[in-house]
Design an enzyme around this catalytic site. Structure first.
Site, PDB file in Angstrom:
ATOM      1  N   PHE A 135      34.143 -21.596  12.694  1.00  0.00           N
ATOM      2  CA  PHE A 135      34.505 -22.224  11.923  1.00  0.00           C
ATOM      3  C   PHE A 135      35.955 -21.525  11.712  1.00  0.00           C
ATOM      4  O   PHE A 135      35.877 -20.364  10.661  1.00  0.00           O
ATOM      5  CB  PHE A 135      33.504 -21.871  10.682  1.00  0.00           C
ATOM      6  CG  PHE A 135      34.059 -23.006   9.682  1.00  0.00           C
ATOM      7  CD1 PHE A 135      34.171 -24.478   9.405  1.00  0.00           C
ATOM      8  CD2 PHE A 135      34.225 -22.559   8.595  1.00  0.00           C
ATOM      9  CE1 PHE A 135      34.987 -25.458   8.840  1.00  0.00           C
ATOM     10  CE2 PHE A 135      34.769 -23.421   7.800  1.00  0.00           C
ATOM     11  CZ  PHE A 135      35.124 -24.767   7.028  1.00  0.00           C
ATOM     12  N   ASP A 220      39.273 -13.792  12.975  1.00  0.00           N
ATOM     13  CA  ASP A 220      39.308 -14.697  11.452  1.00  0.00           C
ATOM     14  C   ASP A 220      38.280 -14.190  10.771  1.00  0.00           C
ATOM     15  O   ASP A 220      36.894 -14.154  11.115  1.00  0.00           O
ATOM     16  CB  ASP A 220      38.740 -15.869  12.201  1.00  0.00           C
ATOM     17  CG  ASP A 220      38.089 -16.497  10.177  1.00  0.00           C
ATOM     18  OD1 ASP A 220      38.343 -16.372   9.486  1.00  0.00           O
ATOM     19  OD2 ASP A 220      38.455 -18.348  10.672  1.00  0.00           O
ATOM     20  N   LYS A 249      37.688 -15.538   0.764  1.00  0.00           N
ATOM     21  CA  LYS A 249      36.331 -15.267   0.517  1.00  0.00           C
ATOM     22  C   LYS A 249      36.018 -14.321  -0.123  1.00  0.00           C
ATOM     23  O   LYS A 249      37.063 -14.070  -1.109  1.00  0.00           O
ATOM     24  CB  LYS A 249      35.015 -15.445   1.783  1.00  0.00           C
ATOM     25  CG  LYS A 249      35.224 -16.881   2.876  1.00  0.00           C
ATOM     26  CD  LYS A 249      33.763 -16.875   3.128  1.00  0.00           C
ATOM     27  CE  LYS A 249      33.397 -18.297   3.007  1.00  0.00           C
ATOM     28  NZ  LYS A 249      33.627 -19.220   4.841  1.00  0.00           N
TER      29      LYS A 249
HETATM   30  C1  LIG Z   1      34.911 -19.624   5.260  1.00  0.00           C
HETATM   31  C2  LIG Z   1      36.360 -19.438   6.338  1.00  0.00           C
HETATM   32  C3  LIG Z   1      36.912 -20.747   6.379  1.00  0.00           C
HETATM   33  C4  LIG Z   1      37.588 -21.107   5.669  1.00  0.00           C
HETATM   34  O1  LIG Z   1      37.383 -20.865   4.542  1.00  0.00           O
HETATM   35  P1  LIG Z   1      38.179 -22.086   3.042  1.00  0.00           P
HETATM   36  O2  LIG Z   1      38.325 -20.857   1.478  1.00  0.00           O
HETATM   37  O3  LIG Z   1      37.194 -22.577   2.992  1.00  0.00           O
HETATM   38  O4  LIG Z   1      39.365 -23.119   3.225  1.00  0.00           O
HETATM   39  C5  LIG Z   1      38.237 -20.439   7.423  1.00  0.00           C
HETATM   40  N1  LIG Z   1      37.070 -19.172   8.103  1.00  0.00           N
HETATM   41  C6  LIG Z   1      35.891 -18.520   8.772  1.00  0.00           C
HETATM   42  C7  LIG Z   1      35.658 -17.590   9.335  1.00  0.00           C
HETATM   43  C8  LIG Z   1      34.775 -19.329   6.887  1.00  0.00           C
HETATM   44  O5  LIG Z   1      33.931 -18.549   7.265  1.00  0.00           O
END
Ligand SMILES: *Cc1c(COP(=O)(O)O)cnc(C)c1O
Length: 393
Positions: A135, A220, A249
């Site tokens: 994700f 990421d 986050k």
């Molecule tokens: C939550 C998440 C995102 C997206 O973050 P948003 O602030 O919702 O755009 C991207 N990468 C990872 C690994 C995530 O857990």
């Protein structure tokens, strides 16, 4: 008589778009790892706004820092410098261990990955390799990197030139990565997919592959970052460092803040005019982030995250209804023997515990690093009662 909660749900349904579905609870206040709903019921919050409230709710240092900053200077845009954005960038730079690294600030995880995507185009290459199940966000660029068809399919066509390979399969990654690859992007631990760790040596192998081909290695760390795993970014367990780190986050201590940090030679790929964000590096969000980092350091919360994670792991792993507890620090996936995670999640909620169920047999927890030993013990004992109560075995 209609409850207050029902009234909120009806109004949500009538005024917000239906992309989320209707939440079960309306939360009114929070303190540390406890939140209170519209009926006055308290919950132990083990989800932390989806791995975001790194110091829990209403932490006094964040309240103080944010209050001071917004009373003084709330927003300036990147036409101007404010001291906080520099102090925070310097801090992140030192946490990467690379004095050449440079930070770009934005407001969310998806934006951080969009920035990485654009940065990778500055190599002159266009192809990208990402992983299945990953994700990376919901905007069109990051959605193109995301490896979940349910989220992608309704929005095709997405960006061309992106291949997805099985997470954890280094050979598959090698087959797709070559001198035309601009970047390889992956999560050091897949969060939304259900807290999945790759096999040992995987990140190291990708580091070598990227060194050989010249592809940028983008990690990421939006979910694993800012101390959640007991380390600052979440890839440290492999002893490597990437070319690009994306964060959001936990970074803003509960306020919207994202970052894309480019290390080494990648740190100067962006040139003036290449990218920007009006809110990115906002003084209030930076003040919140700086307070969060200060508290994490002063209270040794990285060590505590590891210790709490180890206790949860060892106590829950012994239960016959639990196959394993995976993840690191306070990003944990509790793998259930039965595919009943939604039922377990709902029963936990009735028992006053907030978690989520990212896949049919996995419960995820990502609590505040400030969670206490007593709260951890309470979570463990209620969790055991609940899984015993709902299991058929
Ligand atoms: C939550 C998440 C995102 C997206 O973050 P948003 O602030 O919702 O755009 C991207 N990468 C990872 C690994 C995530 O857990």
């Amino acid at each position: 008589m209609k409850s207050v909660a029902q009234n909120y749900q009806n109004r949500w349904e009538a005024s917000l778009q239906s992309n989320y579905g209707i939440p079960n609870l309306t939360l009114i206040s929070g303190k540390g790892s406890t939140v209170t709903d519209s009926e006055g019921k308290e919950y132990l919050d083990l989800l932390g706004g989806i791995a975001t409230n790194i110091l829990g709710h209403a932490h006094p240092e964040i309240v103080k820092s944010v209050t001071n900053q917004i009373s003084k200077l709330g927003h300036v845009s990147n036409f101007f410098i404010h001291p906080g954005v520099i102090v925070l960038a310097e801090k992140l730079q030192s946490l990467t261990g690379d004095s050449r690294s440079r930070v770009f600030f934005c407001n969310s995880g998806t934006e951080a990955n969009e920035a990485a995507l654009k940065l990778s185009r500055k190599t002159g290459r266009k192809r990208i390799v990402a992983t299945t199940g990953a994700f990376h966000g919901r905007t069109m660029g990051s959605l193109s990197l995301t490896g979940q068809s349910a989220k992608r399919d309704p929005f095709k066509p997405l960006l061309p030139g992106i291949s997805h390979v099985t997470f954890g399969d280094l050979e598959a990654m090698k087959r797709k990565t070559n001198r035309k690859t601009a970047m390889v992007i992956l999560e050091p631990i897949m969060g939304e997919a259900g807290v999945i760790m790759p096999p040992a040596g995987y990140l190291k192998g990708i580091r070598e592959l990227c060194d050989q081909t010249g592809a940028l290695m983008v990690l990421d760390c939006v979910q694993t970052g800012m101390g959640r795993t007991g380390e600052w970014f979440g890839y440290e367990y492999e002893g490597i460092s990437p070319d690009v780190i994306t964060l959001a986050k936990g970074l803003g201590g509960g306020l919207p803040l994202g970052a894309m940090i480019a290390l080494g030679a990648a740190s100067h790929l962006f040139e003036p005019g290449d990218h920007g964000s009006t809110f990115g590096g906002n003084p209030v969000a930076c003040a919140s982030a700086l307070a969060a980092i200060k508290v994490i350091e002063q209270k040794s919360l990285l060590i505590k995250a590891k210790a709490h994670g180890a206790v949860i792991n060892s106590e829950l792993s012994e239960q016959p209804q639990i196959v394993e507890v995976r993840g690191q620090g306070l990003l944990l996936g509790i793998v259930l023997a039965e595919a009943n995670s939604a039922l377990v999640r709902d029963s936990l909620l009735s028992a006053g515990i907030i978690v989520n169920a990212p896949s049919p047999n996995v419960i995820r927890i990502a609590p505040a690093l400030t969670i206490t030993r007593k709260e951890v013990a309470k979570f463990i004992s209620i969790f055991i009662k609940v899984v015993q109560g709902v299991s058929h075995g």
